[in-house]
Each structure stands twice: as structure tokens, then as C-alpha cells.
Design an enzyme around this catalytic site. Structure first.
Site, PDB file in Angstrom:
ATOM      1  N   ASP A 136     -13.561  21.663 -50.716  1.00 56.78           N
ATOM      2  CA  ASP A 136     -12.160  21.235 -50.669  1.00 56.78           C
ATOM      3  C   ASP A 136     -12.021  19.735 -50.982  1.00 56.78           C
ATOM      4  O   ASP A 136     -12.828  18.930 -50.523  1.00 56.78           O
ATOM      5  CB  ASP A 136     -11.640  21.516 -49.249  1.00 56.78           C
ATOM      6  CG  ASP A 136     -10.148  21.321 -49.112  1.00 56.78           C
ATOM      7  OD1 ASP A 136      -9.405  21.979 -49.844  1.00 56.78           O
ATOM      8  OD2 ASP A 136      -9.731  20.513 -48.258  1.00 56.78           O
ATOM      9  N   GLU A 174     -32.725  24.607 -52.191  1.00 58.69           N
ATOM     10  CA  GLU A 174     -33.699  25.251 -51.294  1.00 58.69           C
ATOM     11  C   GLU A 174     -33.325  26.719 -51.058  1.00 58.69           C
ATOM     12  O   GLU A 174     -34.100  27.470 -50.467  1.00 58.69           O
ATOM     13  CB  GLU A 174     -33.743  24.516 -49.948  1.00 58.69           C
ATOM     14  CG  GLU A 174     -34.283  23.104 -50.031  1.00 58.69           C
ATOM     15  CD  GLU A 174     -34.078  22.354 -48.715  1.00 58.69           C
ATOM     16  OE1 GLU A 174     -34.017  22.998 -47.642  1.00 58.69           O
ATOM     17  OE2 GLU A 174     -33.941  21.117 -48.771  1.00 58.69           O
TER      18      GLU A 174
END
Ligand code: BGC
Length: 558
Positions: A209, A251
Site C-alpha cells: 500500500d 528466501e
């Protein structure tokens, strides 16, 4: 489910506004188990992923975008275990889950802000937000003249723990949404933990956002127009934030991010450079008037900016901040499409024309290269609700403008699923958090699902075609009407070709398997190219495309 780690490059993502999707507890507010219950509908519709707008505990000042706890589910909407069930069920159905991350500001109820209020000026706790001394002899004037997006000053003064009038804090949006200080190590570490929290629960990505506004010019200079100074150039530290986010996300292979930003295409592209984020919303269709030249420019400029940095384009026709497309385009020339339009204006015009245009724009959005975003209810052709009683409205845009701007509640009304009267299967409650128009009986998913000529059936066909047609979504744009000739013809033609066909070509030098998407933005029928029409927004008679309609044509017979 696509197994490619880069599935997001051409995904169709369905935006769920959880409070308005499906209520399972009878409190009139949609919830997380409601989303799980409706997964078969979404899978049948043919989307690839869901993006959930914030479902976290919140002060309720901005439809959930004032987060009080980033690692919890609002008790009205369910529990963390409901969320885990949703992720598991979605994955089992072949759907991915994207959650909303709100890093620019928290709720004023967030524990970090409460700690900041209780700590002295200059402390690390206070440094987690943007506090500054006031101006004037007793500091009773705000630090500068910046205005909030929702109206009024961007600054609110606090009372210090000893009861004296104190510093001011900055809020780009409502006073209940204090902005974080992203130069604070505490904030940086906090959000790294938030990312890992959701990634380790199995989410497939984040919608971020107000992503470009995290760093402000904290010399706090006045500006001529009262707009905030937010550095977004290529060297701005905001880019370091996203490089760090990306390291963490890498990751968790196969995860993605989509940035929400109102910046221009070239600025947005800076955030999509290698090592930064994956994709960003492109709001050009949201803001585009019904004008062929403007539409052709929007397509060309959007693809130009993203391809320069190797990122996919995204296409958005509707979201929870903008009047529904069927209403936006009901007027003669459509709306100029301001970001938070007044729904009064959106109501004017002919609903059939608006719906025809909304479907046509969706055909383009779902055909052009890149990923496409659908907003819940778009597939039902829902109109903007313009006559909500004032006392039911919750949008700070409405409340802070004293009702002068109707704001965004009109596109957030709970979905009509089935039955002949509200709440249309959305809830067992006699009243839903925003009331549904009784006239939506003809628009329920059930009713439309039984009608081949309905908007829902049309979207199902369009999504099925996109999955099976190699030039749609994953293809390449090989030609496009230029804006000047579009201004003459009022028609936009996008010529697409699949990557495989491009690689092969044919002996005559003409690549095989070209497809054209034709949109008629004029007032007279337009000729269609020779070929096989594989989808059209209306019944066609002969090789003519009526005004406000779109068609997809395979130029050479299969
Ligand atoms: C969200 C809005 C919200 C604002 C502040 C926007 O980008 O989409 O709904 O009001 O951010 O968080």
C-alpha cells in the site's frame, strides 16, 4: 496451478474485499471463512490468485488500512487459524494468496504508536513515527503546510505524558493513520518480521500500500500547493527498503509483490528494477476516459515503461478505491476517472452503455501481455451504489469532506450471491454493514451463472479463453493503433502474437497465429478484421463491431 516461480508475470489476480465477500458468522460483515467457502466459485471463474485487502485488527478509520496489529486477524473477520485454513484450501484448489502490506502508516491504536505517545521527544520509540515540533511562538502551528490526502492538515498535535501541549505527528491520510519513520531501524526490523510472519504462513505475495511514499523530506519545507515532498528518484532511500524486502522474499521462492503507487510510469519503473519489487499496479485504465486516443496512449506508455526494466505490465479496471466501471463509463464520454471519484457523478448516464464499455475494457485488460487484476463483483458487472444512506457510509473521504465527496463506499457494497432479496446469501444478518440495493436480485452470481448471456458467463468465457489462447496474457504486443489515428477512427486495435509463433514465423515473413483485440470507442459500428472471432462482448451481425463493444479475432483460421 502454474508451477513457474514467475507465475505472477501473467496471472489473473482477483481482489477480495473481505468485509464484503461472504459473512459466515451472521454479524453482517464478511470474514475469512467466507472467502474459504467461496473458493469453488473463484476456481470456477478461472482466476489464478486472490489478493485480500487488509483483514487485520484495525481502528476502522479507513476500511482496514489503519492496521492496529500486523500479525493478527481482526476478530470480526476470523482467526489466524481461519487464515491458515484459507491458505491451505486455496493452494489445494490451485489458487495463490496475496495479502496487503500497509507500511506507510499504522493505526493510531498500534502498540508502537501508543509507545511513541508515552515516550519523550527524541526517544527511539517516538522516532518510529514522524514527530516534529510545531511552529509559531508556542509551537501551536503545524510544522508545515502539507495537506492530507483525505483533506485537512497532515499534522495532528499530541498532548505530552505530563499533560502539556506537545509535538505534532505527520499523517499522509487520516489522523488515525500516523506515518512510520522509515529511517528508524526499529521500523525496518519490525516490517522484516511482518514479512517473514506472513511468508512463513505460506502466503504467495504482498500488495504494498502507498508504496512510493515511505520516505518524506523531513526538513519539512512548505510547498506552493501544500502537496507533500516525497523523494522518488532513483537514488531515494525508498529503493533500499525494497531491495531489503526483495532479499527476504527471495528466501521464499515463487513469491511476488505488487506495488500500489500513484506515480507516473517512469517513476514506478524505478521500483521494478532488478533486485527491487516484482510488479506495480498500472492505474491507466482506471483513470482513462472513454476515448480511443487516450486508451491507445495508456497501453503504449504502460508497456513501454515496464518492458524497459523487464517487469510485466499490470492491468486494472476496478478496485476498492474507484467507482465501479459500469457506472464510470455510463456517461457520454465516460468519467475522466479521478482516483476517488464522487459516486454521484458516476451515477449519471446509461447503465447499459457503461456495462458494455466495462466489459470491453476487461477484454483488453485480460488480453494484453502481463497480469490482470479483477475486483470482486466486476465479473457480475455490479454498478456503483450511489444512494447509500449517509449514516451507513464509513469512508473517511466522505466523513472528512462533510459529505461533499461521497467517497468509496459505493464500490464496497457486499456481493449478491443468490436469492431474491438482500442480503442475497451474503449473510444471515438482517442488515449488512453496507446495505445492498434490492435491485441486485437480477445480478446475483447464482442467477447470472444460469444465464449464458450474463456478465458472469461472459467473464468465465473470457478467462477460459485467456488460459487456452497462447497470444493472450503471455503473448507479445506486435502492433497497436497509434494515438493520432485512434483519435480519427475511434477504434483501438492491439495485435498480439504468442511467443511460440514469434519464434517460428512463417516462410512469407508473416508470423502465424496473430490475434487482434478490437475495441470500438466510437459511436458507429466499426469493421472487424478478417478472421475468426473467438470472443465478443455482444452478439455480432456480420463483420461489424457495434459501438462500445470489443472482440478478439484470430486473424488466420486455426
Ligand atoms: C488504499 C486505500 C487507502 C489508502 C491509505 C490506498 O492506497 O488502496 O484504500 O485508503 O491507501 O492506506
Amino acid at each position: 496451478m502454474s508451477t513457474s516461480p514467475e507465475w505472477w508475470r501473467s496471472a489473473v489476480v482477483y481482489q477480495v474485499y473481505p468485509r464484503s465477500f461472504q459473512d459466515t458468522t451472521g454479524n453482517g460483515v464478511g470474514d475469512i471463512p467466507g472467502v474459504t467457502a467461496r473458493l469453488p466459485y473463484l476456481s470456477d471463474l478461472g482466476v489464478d490468485a486472490l489478493w485480500l485487502t487488509p483483514f487485520y485488527p484495525s481502528g476502522g478509520a479507513d476500511g482496514g488500512y489503519d492496521v492496529a496489529d500486523y500479525c493478527q486477524v481482526d476478530s470480526q473477520l476470523g482467526t489466524l487459524s481461519d487464515f491458515d485454513n484459507l491458505v491451505a484450501a486455496a493452494h489445494a484448489t490451485g489458487l495463490r494468496i496475496i495479502v496487503d502490506l500497509v507500511p506507510n502508516h499504522s493505526s493510531h491504536l498500534h502498540s508502537l504508536f501508543q509507545s511513541a505517545l508515552g515516550a519523550p521527544p527524541g526517544s527511539p520509540e517516538r522516532d518510529a513515527y514522524l514527530f516534529a515540533d510545531g511552529t509559531g511562538t508556542d509551537g501551536s502551528n503545524p510544522p508545515n503546510n502539507w495537506r492530507s490526502v483525505f483533506g485537512g492538515s497532515s499534522w495532528t498535535r499530541v498532548t505530552e505524558p505530563d499533560g502539556s501541549p506537545g509535538q505534532w505527528y505527520y499523517h499522509l491520510f487520516a489522523p488515525e493513520q500516523p506515518d512510520f519513520n522509515w529511517e528508524s531501524p526499529l521500523v525496518q526490523r519490525y516490517f522484516e518480521d511482518v514479512l517473514r510472519f506472513w511468508l512463513s504462513r505460506g502466503v504467495d505475495g504482498f500488495r504494498i500500500d502507498v508504496s512510493d511514499a515511505l520516505i518524506k523530506d523531513t526538513a519539512w519545507p512548505d510547498t506552493a500547493d501544500g502537496n507533500p515532498l516525497i523523494p522518488k528518484d532513483s537514488a531515494s532511500p525508498v529503493h533500499d527498503i525494497y531491495r531489503r524486502f526483495r532479499q527476504i522474499m527471495d528466501e521464499y521462492p515463487g513469491t511476488t509483490s505488487v506495488l500500489e503507487t500513484g506515480a507516473d510510469e517512469d517513476t514506478v519503473a524505478l521500483f521494478l528494477r532488478p533486485g527491487e519489487m516484482h510488479q506495480a499496479f498500472n492505474f491507466r485504465f482506471l483513470k482513462c476516459p472513454w476515448d480511443a486516443s487516450a486508451l491507445a496512449s495508456a497501453i503504449a506508455e504502460s508497456l513501454g515503461a515496464t518492458s524497459a526494466v523487464g517487469a510485466p505490465a499490470t492491468w486494472v479496471v476496478e478496485n476498492h478505491d474507484t467507482a465501479r466501471a459500469a457506472s464510470r463509463y455510463a456517461g457520454e464520454g465516460g468519467l475522466a476517472g479521478s482516483y476517488v471519484p464522487s459516486s454521484t457523478t458516476a451515477a449519471q448516464g446509461a447503465p447499459d452503455r457503461g456495462l458494455a464499455r466495462a466489459k470491453s475494457l476487461a477484454v483488453l485488460a485480460l488480453s494484453l501481455p502481463g497480469s490482470a487484476y479483477l475486483y470482486a463483483g466486476q465479473e457480475l458487472g455490479l454498478p456503483e451504489v450511489t444512494d447509500l444512506p449517509d449514516e451507513t457510509r464509513t469512508d473517511p473521504v466522505f466523513l472528512r469532506s462533510g459529505g461533499a465527496i461521497l467517497g468509496r463506499d459505493g464500490c464496497r457494497v457486499p456481493l449478491p450471491w443468490e436469492g431474491a432479496a438482500p442480503p442475497f446469501g451474503f449473510s444471515n444478518a438482517p442488515q449488512t454493514w453496507l446495505p445492498q440495493p434490492p435491485g441486485w436480485a437480477s445480478l446475483t452470481a447464482q442467477k447470472q451463472g444460469e444465464d449464458e448471456a450474463s456478465t458472469l458467463s461472459f467473464f468465465r468465457r473470457l478467462l477460459r479463453l485467456r488460459r487456452s489462447h497462447p497470444a493472450l496474457g503471455t503473448g507479445r504486443l506486435v502492433a497497436l493503433t497509434d494515438p493520432a489515428s485512434a483519435a480519427e477512427s475511434h477504434v483501438v486495435v492491439a495485435t498480439l502474437e504468442s511467443e511460440a509463433a514469434l519464434a517460428l514465423g512463417d516462410a512469407s515473413g508473416r508470423a502465424a497465429g496473430r490475434t487482434q483485440v478490437v475495441v470500438n470507442l466510437g459511436q458507429c459500428p466499426a469493421p472487424l478484421p478478417q478472421g475468426r472471432v473467438v470472443l465478443a462482448t455482444t452478439e455480432l451481425e456480420g463483420a461489424q463491431l457495434p459501438a462500445d463493444c470489443a472482440a478478439i479475432v484470430n486473424l488466420y483460421a486455426d
